[in-house]
Design a protein around this motif. Structure first.
Motif, PDB file in Angstrom:
ATOM      1  N   GLY A  80       4.045  17.823  -8.220  1.00 39.21           N
ATOM      2  CA  GLY A  80       3.609  17.124  -9.418  1.00 39.21           C
ATOM      3  C   GLY A  80       4.518  15.973  -9.787  1.00 39.21           C
ATOM      4  N   ILE A  81       5.827  16.084  -9.484  1.00 44.90           N
ATOM      5  CA  ILE A  81       6.757  14.984  -9.784  1.00 44.90           C
ATOM      6  C   ILE A  81       6.380  13.736  -8.993  1.00 44.90           C
ATOM      7  CG2 ILE A  81       9.146  14.219  -9.575  1.00 44.90           C
ATOM      8  CD1 ILE A  81      10.039  17.040 -10.178  1.00 44.90           C
ATOM      9  N   GLY A  82       6.061  13.924  -7.699  1.00 45.88           N
ATOM     10  CA  GLY A  82       5.655  12.775  -6.886  1.00 45.88           C
ATOM     11  C   GLY A  82       4.370  12.141  -7.373  1.00 45.88           C
ATOM     12  N   VAL A  83       3.393  12.994  -7.721  1.00 42.01           N
ATOM     13  CA  VAL A  83       2.114  12.472  -8.221  1.00 42.01           C
ATOM     14  C   VAL A  83       2.303  11.765  -9.566  1.00 42.01           C
ATOM     15  CG1 VAL A  83      -0.199  13.115  -8.975  1.00 42.01           C
ATOM     16  CG2 VAL A  83       0.810  14.230  -6.976  1.00 42.01           C
ATOM     17  N   ALA A  84       3.149  12.355 -10.427  1.00 41.09           N
ATOM     18  CA  ALA A  84       3.393  11.750 -11.738  1.00 41.09           C
ATOM     19  C   ALA A  84       4.108  10.416 -11.606  1.00 41.09           C
ATOM     20  CB  ALA A  84       4.214  12.701 -12.599  1.00 41.09           C
ATOM     21  N   ASN A  85       5.048  10.326 -10.670  1.00 36.29           N
ATOM     22  CA  ASN A  85       5.763   9.067 -10.456  1.00 36.29           C
ATOM     23  C   ASN A  85       4.812   7.969 -10.011  1.00 36.29           C
ATOM     24  OD1 ASN A  85       8.167   7.377 -10.071  1.00 36.29           O
ATOM     25  ND2 ASN A  85       7.759   7.637  -7.884  1.00 36.29           N
ATOM     26  N   GLN A  86       3.933   8.300  -9.081  1.00 39.66           N
ATOM     27  CA  GLN A  86       2.974   7.300  -8.600  1.00 39.66           C
ATOM     28  C   GLN A  86       1.974   6.921  -9.691  1.00 39.66           C
ATOM     29  OE1 GLN A  86       0.882   8.532  -5.101  1.00 39.66           O
ATOM     30  NE2 GLN A  86       0.173   6.468  -4.608  1.00 39.66           N
ATOM     31  N   THR A  87       1.524   7.931 -10.445  1.00 43.51           N
ATOM     32  CA  THR A  87       0.571   7.666 -11.520  1.00 43.51           C
ATOM     33  C   THR A  87       1.188   6.796 -12.609  1.00 43.51           C
ATOM     34  OG1 THR A  87      -0.512   9.794 -11.103  1.00 43.51           O
ATOM     35  CG2 THR A  87      -0.921   8.749 -13.230  1.00 43.51           C
ATOM     36  N   PHE A  88       2.456   7.059 -12.923  1.00 45.37           N
ATOM     37  CA  PHE A  88       3.130   6.313 -13.981  1.00 45.37           C
ATOM     38  C   PHE A  88       3.221   4.831 -13.648  1.00 45.37           C
ATOM     39  CE2 PHE A  88       7.078   4.644 -15.860  1.00 45.37           C
ATOM     40  CZ  PHE A  88       6.828   4.882 -17.194  1.00 45.37           C
ATOM     41  N   TRP A  89       3.725   4.513 -12.450  1.00 48.15           N
ATOM     42  CA  TRP A  89       3.907   3.103 -12.094  1.00 48.15           C
ATOM     43  C   TRP A  89       2.579   2.406 -11.813  1.00 48.15           C
ATOM     44  CZ3 TRP A  89       8.172   1.181 -13.593  1.00 48.15           C
ATOM     45  CH2 TRP A  89       9.335   1.930 -13.592  1.00 48.15           C
ATOM     46  N   ARG A  90       1.629   3.151 -11.258  1.00 48.87           N
ATOM     47  CA  ARG A  90       0.312   2.556 -11.021  1.00 48.87           C
ATOM     48  C   ARG A  90      -0.360   2.203 -12.345  1.00 48.87           C
ATOM     49  NH1 ARG A  90      -3.180   6.732  -8.507  1.00 48.87           N
ATOM     50  NH2 ARG A  90      -2.091   6.206  -6.577  1.00 48.87           N
TER      51      ARG A  90
END
Length: 225
Positions: A108-118
């Motif tokens: 979830g950390i990886g997905v959240a990081n990508q979602t945040f910057w996107r």
């Protein structure tokens, strides 16, 4: 004029073709979704700097615009980071809650990081288009994109009635303030309730006046766009 209108008219690209702006916006959106998180962060900085230069505004003011949506974005990201599982070993850190363990998920950390910057990059691109596209150019863009005429007219009328609504609300609020309608908290609530009730009646009256004006001008159902 609304604040967003003033900014769009003071833009250095105020007179640039709306089709070019739309094409550049689509390019920004493609990059915002296609790049990795590092590239999305760089794209965010580039768009932010470009927007500040075009609008002649400082970075602090731009950050305030982003802060309006940042709270909703952070809340959504937190729901991605935290997860529930029956096995505590599946989570980096967890708190037992009955038969479940609620904690931080590594994936979830990886997905959240990508979602945040996107999301921030896409938001910056959308801000860039909205703040550099005056409303008359928006109508031109909708016509060039073959948007149905009825929808374009509805957008035009909605935009017009926003100004009517604000004008009537300011007039009522000014009259109430001169009579000390907002001096106390209970009085402020009563004045606000009166403002809302009077506002809708006066807007309906303005609408009837507009309909009468259109009938006098032999309105046939189509606005000149």
């Amino acid at each position: 004029m609304l604040g967003i209108d003033k900014l769009s008219y003071q833009s250095r690209w105020c007179r640039v073709s709306p089709l070019r702006k739309c094409a550049l916006y689509l390019l920004m959106m493609v990059l915002a979704f296609a790049l990795p998180p590092v590239g999305q962060a760089v794209l965010l900085l580039v768009i932010a700097a470009f927007t500040c230069w075009l609008l002649r505004v400082g970075p602090v003011r731009y950050l305030r615009w982003l802060a309006v949506q940042l709270g909703f974005l952070l809340f959504g990201v937190m729901t991605i980071i935290f997860s529930a599982s029956h096995h505590a070993q599946a989570l980096l850190w967890s708190v037992p809650l009955g038969t479940l363990h609620i904690g931080i998920d590594a994936q979830g950390i990886g997905v959240a990081n990508q979602t945040f910057w996107r999301s921030l990059a896409a938001l910056a691109a959308t801000y860039w288009l909205v703040l550099n596209l005056p409303f008359p150019q928006l109508i031109i863009l909708l016509q060039r994109l073959r948007v149905p005429r009825l929808l374009t007219e509805q957008i035009l009328l909605t935009w017009r009635f926003i100004f009517i609504l604000l004008d009537e609300a300011q007039a009522i609020h000014r009259a109430q303030s001169l009579r000390f309608g907002y001096r106390t908290l209970p009085g402020g609530y009563r004045s606000l309730a009166m403002l809302i009730s009077m506002l809708f009646s006066r807007v309906l009256l303005r609408y009837q006046q507009m309909v009468t004006t259109l009938d006098v001008k032999l309105y046939q159902g189509d606005f000149h766009l």
